[in-house]
Design a protein around this motif. Structure first.
Motif, PDB file in Angstrom:
ATOM      1  N   MET A   3     -26.098   1.615 -35.530  1.00 44.31           N
ATOM      2  CA  MET A   3     -25.165   2.558 -36.163  1.00 44.31           C
ATOM      3  C   MET A   3     -25.749   3.148 -37.436  1.00 44.31           C
ATOM      4  O   MET A   3     -25.389   4.249 -37.833  1.00 44.31           O
ATOM      5  N   LEU A  17     -24.070   6.647 -38.305  1.00 46.12           N
ATOM      6  CA  LEU A  17     -23.250   7.404 -37.365  1.00 46.12           C
ATOM      7  C   LEU A  17     -21.818   7.490 -37.905  1.00 46.12           C
ATOM      8  O   LEU A  17     -21.360   6.594 -38.615  1.00 46.12           O
ATOM      9  N   PRO A  18     -21.088   8.546 -37.513  1.00 47.99           N
ATOM     10  CA  PRO A  18     -19.692   8.660 -37.980  1.00 47.99           C
ATOM     11  C   PRO A  18     -18.826   7.470 -37.584  1.00 47.99           C
ATOM     12  O   PRO A  18     -17.876   7.140 -38.286  1.00 47.99           O
ATOM     13  N   VAL A  19     -19.151   6.808 -36.475  1.00 43.71           N
ATOM     14  CA  VAL A  19     -18.319   5.659 -36.058  1.00 43.71           C
ATOM     15  C   VAL A  19     -18.634   4.379 -36.824  1.00 43.71           C
ATOM     16  O   VAL A  19     -17.960   3.365 -36.634  1.00 43.71           O
ATOM     17  N   CYS A  20     -19.631   4.411 -37.677  1.00 37.15           N
ATOM     18  CA  CYS A  20     -19.979   3.186 -38.410  1.00 37.15           C
ATOM     19  C   CYS A  20     -18.894   2.896 -39.457  1.00 37.15           C
ATOM     20  O   CYS A  20     -18.630   3.729 -40.324  1.00 37.15           O
ATOM     21  N   PRO A  21     -18.256   1.731 -39.396  1.00 33.72           N
ATOM     22  CA  PRO A  21     -17.275   1.397 -40.438  1.00 33.72           C
ATOM     23  C   PRO A  21     -17.903   1.505 -41.830  1.00 33.72           C
ATOM     24  O   PRO A  21     -19.053   1.103 -42.031  1.00 33.72           O
ATOM     25  N   SER A  22     -17.150   2.031 -42.778  1.00 26.72           N
ATOM     26  CA  SER A  22     -17.692   2.216 -44.124  1.00 26.72           C
ATOM     27  C   SER A  22     -18.244   0.916 -44.696  1.00 26.72           C
ATOM     28  O   SER A  22     -19.260   0.918 -45.401  1.00 26.72           O
ATOM     29  N   ALA A  23     -17.579  -0.191 -44.397  1.00 26.95           N
ATOM     30  CA  ALA A  23     -18.006  -1.474 -44.957  1.00 26.95           C
ATOM     31  C   ALA A  23     -19.366  -1.907 -44.414  1.00 26.95           C
ATOM     32  O   ALA A  23     -19.973  -2.833 -44.949  1.00 26.95           O
ATOM     33  N   PHE A  24     -19.827  -1.249 -43.344  1.00 30.44           N
ATOM     34  CA  PHE A  24     -21.113  -1.616 -42.753  1.00 30.44           C
ATOM     35  C   PHE A  24     -22.125  -0.477 -42.812  1.00 30.44           C
ATOM     36  O   PHE A  24     -23.179  -0.549 -42.175  1.00 30.44           O
ATOM     37  N   TYR A  70     -18.609  -2.835 -52.076  1.00 29.12           N
ATOM     38  CA  TYR A  70     -17.666  -1.870 -51.498  1.00 29.12           C
ATOM     39  C   TYR A  70     -16.416  -2.617 -51.059  1.00 29.12           C
ATOM     40  O   TYR A  70     -15.306  -2.256 -51.399  1.00 29.12           O
ATOM     41  N   ASN A  71     -16.603  -3.664 -50.273  1.00 28.48           N
ATOM     42  CA  ASN A  71     -15.496  -4.598 -50.056  1.00 28.48           C
ATOM     43  C   ASN A  71     -15.790  -5.864 -50.874  1.00 28.48           C
ATOM     44  O   ASN A  71     -16.895  -6.047 -51.378  1.00 28.48           O
TER      45      ASN A  71
END
Lengths: 365, 365
Positions: free
Chosen positions: A85, A222-229, A241-242
């Motif tokens: 991702m 990628l756009p589907v990558c969770p922000s936390a990752f 971030y978290n």
């Protein structure tokens, strides 16, 4: 107090000095009146803890200044998805070299996001050796090449670093799952583009994932990558971030300082070499035990071995436990026995295992 | 030993009894010769620890048998992505009710995966109250409706549970971020379909995420959902698809047992009510301090308040620290002060804060 020797593959033994310090500071870290578990991650106390941990790790591994160190969550299994991702960008293919159970998992997870080219695999050989680079069939323009530099379950380890430049891929990132041997010896971080690993072998408690990434690779998620990752998001927030796994980072920091106190990675490597040689020599000297991995690829961290007569497995494990030699049962995928001898395992522990191996052979051979 | 009172919003204070037990067991859990940090997650010792933790949590919250309890990683911020990845299925829209900073973050992250309908928002009002359900504009067929039942930063709490059946959506899952007030009082789990939260308030150390999900909702994950975050995969592996944050789960288990020893959630709720009433009453009695949240929506866990004269903020915080009242500074989004008074904060700690509030007013009013 004599502690048993714990050969767990992970979560694994930690240096008793680290545990003793953690216990002493549990209710009051450095006069703060708080346990490290109770501190705001944004407060000055924890900021100093994570800063020191990162600085010590950077020093130990000589991490170049254009690499970022990220403290994340989810373990190597989550990172198996997080890597594609973060690195695929506009590409649709990645290359994987399969050398055991962990790289099998990595390439399988990547197929959620891209097509996977298995550039080489030692599966037909039962994962007894690392395929030499001149046998790899790399794609023309993969998003990255992924390897697992130490296979925890099959016990094979890279003692060389692939050179993608010589393979005609000078701009292709080299990604390595280093979970089970990072910090066991010096490694040239600059020869990799991404290194990642779960902490629960040589670093600290489970629940912390380490990612070391070349800064130029950030920003491709990628756009589907969770922000936390998203590695860029994590890097910009200095791993906050978290809410990070604060206590695990604190323990990792104590481990890093312990390694420095042991003389750093060069000294640690000498100890680990001596430990591995002691154990493999004992196994080689006898027909009562056998090992499968080619000598040049034998992991110094994870030593799978078998009793020639597998009917003796249970008595072997029972006798080991009685002598304070814990968690020697092999992984179900491989069977037999496995001794994981990470940094926190002293030579005395390996010697105790070797003594027991000989004694058991004498009494049952 | 007198410990300071720690009003951190999270990672937050833990019961000293829990920390004392953890310290005592750090090098040897129950005669195993291992720290909990050093145990294989698949061994009988840790299996018993996680099993007991789950059983105690199930008992405390009266979790119905058709709900699964998952121990995950990544915190509520990761779960903000994991929720849509697990619940959207073939739908493309989800409804969010925005009541503060945390639900803002949740709906923002969801937009990576679907379109978001803001069914209601209290933003225009400065997040001083929860919009009543009869003002919500739900979509016709959303994949789910998401709420945050306690806003840690803005200090508003739901004391009622939305009823989607009466809103004409009997089959729509109700999802709640319960991070900062779970276990502060009994909650009827059966009225929710998914509850999730980071552990670092009332449960245990940061790095552990709790998900309670109705079993019928498992198996809908999008193909892009990392396996480690697919609730079905996690449930089938009993939270051991990847190595779980073992030590954090152990501490959470000690906290669950501590809550049971306190009399369970009904008793905990009475204590929390008394604590909150004591603090709000003191703030209400004076013009020197002010609060913004409507009385019916005041969080019992997170109490933001302001000094009428904000030039006194620094002297107030300095004086508090001197008296052992720690981490009272408000979140930067709201400013002022915030006292988080989770389960581990005794009434005596709230009383000490109230005494200081009065004393400071006398000397600076």
């Amino acid at each position: 107090m004599t502690r048993p020797y714990n050969f767990s593959a992970g979560p694994a033994a930690l240096p008793p000095e680290v545990l003793t310090e953690a216990a002493a500071e549990m209710l009051d870290w450095h006069g703060s009146g708080m346990s490290v578990m109770e501190m705001s991650h944004r407060g000055k106390e924890f900021t100093s803890i994570i800063g020191q941990a990162e600085a010590d790790l950077r020093e130990l591994l000589a991490v170049p200044s254009d690499y970022r160190i990220l403290f994340m969550q989810g373990g190597a299994l989550a990172e198996n998805a997080i890597v594609p991702m973060n690195l695929l960008g506009n590409r649709h293919e990645a290359d994987y070299v399969v050398t055991g159970a962990w790289s099998i998992k990595s390439q399988k997870e990547a197929r959620k996001y891209c097509s996977v080219n298995i550039a080489a695999s030692s599966e037909a050989d039962g994962f007894r050796a690392i395929p030499p680079q001149d046998t790899w069939r790399l794609s023309k323009n993969p998003a990255y090449v992924h390897i697992c530099t130490n296979e925890t379950i099959h016990g094979v380890e890279y003692f060389w670093t692939p050179d993608l430049k010589s393979a005609g891929l000078p701009d292709t990132p080299l990604v390595a799952d280093v979970s089970s041997h990072i910090l066991s010896r010096p490694m040239d971080v600059s020869k990799f583009d991404v290194m990642y690993g779960g902490a629960q072998k040589n670093i600290g408690p489970a629940g912390l994932t380490l990612v070391i990434v070349r800064e130029a690779l950030l920003g491709r998620a990628l756009p589907v990558c969770p922000s936390a990752f998203d590695w860029k998001t994590v890097a910009e927030a200095h791993s906050m971030y978290n809410t990070p796994p604060t206590y695990a980072i604190y323990i990792a920091g104590l481990v890093f300082r312990w390694i420095k106190g042991q003389g750093g990675l060069a000294a640690i490597e000498q100890r680990n070499k001596a430990k591995a040689e002691t154990l493999y020599r004992c196994l080689d000297e006898s027909d009562f035990y056998r090992t499968q991995v080619a000598p040049a690829c034998r992991s110094r961290m994870n030593v799978p071995f078998f009793l020639a007569d597998e009917r003796l497995n249970e008595p072997f494990l029972d006798g080991a436990r009685e002598r304070g030699l814990l968690q020697l049962k092999g992984h179900k995928l491989v069977g037999g026995m496995r001794a994981s001898i990470y940094n926190a395992m002293p030579l005395a522990g390996v010697q105790a295992l070797v003594d027991y191996l000989r004694e058991f052979e004498r009494s049952h051979g």
